[in-house]
Write an enzyme that holds these catalytic residues in place. Structure first.
Site, mmCIF file in Angstrom:
data_model
loop_
_atom_site.group_PDB
_atom_site.id
_atom_site.type_symbol
_atom_site.label_atom_id
_atom_site.label_comp_id
_atom_site.label_asym_id
_atom_site.label_seq_id
_atom_site.Cartn_x
_atom_site.Cartn_y
_atom_site.Cartn_z
ATOM 1 N N LEU A 197 0.798 -1.229 0.000
ATOM 2 C CA LEU A 197 0.000 0.000 0.000
ATOM 3 C C LEU A 197 0.831 1.278 0.000
ATOM 4 O O LEU A 197 0.295 2.375 0.125
ATOM 5 C CB LEU A 197 -0.988 0.021 1.178
ATOM 6 C CG LEU A 197 -1.820 -1.254 1.359
ATOM 7 C CD1 LEU A 197 -2.699 -1.137 2.588
ATOM 8 C CD2 LEU A 197 -2.641 -1.540 0.118
ATOM 9 N N CYS A 198 2.140 1.174 -0.126
ATOM 10 C CA CYS A 198 3.026 2.341 -0.145
ATOM 11 C C CYS A 198 3.046 2.913 -1.564
ATOM 12 O O CYS A 198 3.175 2.172 -2.537
ATOM 13 C CB CYS A 198 4.428 1.894 0.266
ATOM 14 S SG CYS A 198 5.530 3.206 0.724
ATOM 15 N N HIS A 199 2.910 4.225 -1.663
ATOM 16 C CA HIS A 199 2.915 4.882 -2.973
ATOM 17 C C HIS A 199 4.327 4.933 -3.559
ATOM 18 O O HIS A 199 5.286 5.197 -2.832
ATOM 19 C CB HIS A 199 2.402 6.326 -2.848
ATOM 20 C CG HIS A 199 0.966 6.425 -2.507
ATOM 21 N ND1 HIS A 199 0.504 6.330 -1.212
ATOM 22 C CD2 HIS A 199 -0.129 6.601 -3.293
ATOM 23 C CE1 HIS A 199 -0.812 6.455 -1.212
ATOM 24 N NE2 HIS A 199 -1.225 6.618 -2.455
ATOM 25 N N MET A 225 8.822 6.134 4.931
ATOM 26 C CA MET A 225 9.036 4.705 4.703
ATOM 27 C C MET A 225 10.295 4.464 3.868
ATOM 28 O O MET A 225 11.006 3.474 4.079
ATOM 29 C CB MET A 225 7.817 4.057 4.034
ATOM 30 C CG MET A 225 6.581 4.045 4.927
ATOM 31 S SD MET A 225 6.867 3.381 6.595
ATOM 32 C CE MET A 225 7.437 1.744 6.226
ATOM 33 N N GLU A 226 10.581 5.371 2.956
ATOM 34 C CA GLU A 226 11.785 5.233 2.136
ATOM 35 C C GLU A 226 13.046 5.383 2.982
ATOM 36 O O GLU A 226 14.007 4.615 2.822
ATOM 37 C CB GLU A 226 11.755 6.248 0.995
ATOM 38 C CG GLU A 226 10.770 5.912 -0.106
ATOM 39 C CD GLU A 226 9.296 6.086 0.251
ATOM 40 O OE1 GLU A 226 8.450 5.607 -0.521
ATOM 41 O OE2 GLU A 226 8.982 6.681 1.305
ATOM 42 N N ASP A 285 25.124 -9.129 6.002
ATOM 43 C CA ASP A 285 25.416 -10.097 4.947
ATOM 44 C C ASP A 285 26.899 -10.113 4.589
ATOM 45 O O ASP A 285 27.486 -11.177 4.388
ATOM 46 C CB ASP A 285 24.581 -9.796 3.704
ATOM 47 C CG ASP A 285 24.829 -10.801 2.598
ATOM 48 O OD1 ASP A 285 24.683 -12.016 2.859
ATOM 49 O OD2 ASP A 285 25.197 -10.384 1.483
#
Length: 158
Positions: A76-78, A114-115, A129
């Site tokens: 749902l993130c644009h 969010m980014e 990693d």
């Protein structure tokens, strides 16, 4: 702030928020996280002696790439036309590890938090990693939003 969650419709079903009526504004977000390492792992990273190569350069690129693909990872993130993403690292000897900071900018109808958070998380994962062969006990903590500007809700600073 209303008491209603914006990602739910009247029936309680998940939905993408309609931002079409919002104004395009300059928006920024800064997030951080911390990768705890063993002292010798931190020395390997800072000395550029990790077996897999330049850990910080790789983590920086991974974080930037992740920010650009956040809408593919978070439901749902644009999708956003990012204008800048930066990743910075600050080593710490006590406790041993790296503070990771991401800053993201956009001119858009919705925020870029969010980014920035995704960039930090993926940069941390990339450090793990690249160094897991020498330090499987590494951990991440404190992934959080530090600051955001722009939009109807205004500015936030932790």
């Amino acid at each position: 702030m209303s008491g209603r969650l914006s990602h739910l419709n009247e029936k309680g079903e998940a939905r993408m928020v309609d931002v079409s009526a919002k104004e395009v504004t300059a928006r920024t977000a800064i997030a951080e996280g911390f990768v705890s390492t063993a002292p010798k792992t931190l020395d390997l990273i800072l000395g550029g002696k990790a077996e897999k190569g330049d850990v910080l350069a790789t983590a920086r690129i991974a974080g930037i790439m992740a920010a650009k693909r956040t809408h593919e990872l978070i439901p749902l993130c644009h999708p956003l036309p990012l204008t800048q993403v930066t990743i910075a690292f600050e080593p710490s000897r006590d406790p041993p590890g790296l503070r990771v900071e991401a800053a993201a900018k956009v001119d858009a109808k919705t925020g870029v938090e969010m980014e920035a958070l995704t960039a930090v998380a993926v940069a941390c994962l990339t450090i793990y990693d690249m160094c897991k062969s020498v330090d499987r006990a590494m951990s991440f903590s404190g992934i959080r939003l530090l600051e955001k500007t722009g939009g109807r809700s205004g500015s936030f600073k932790r």
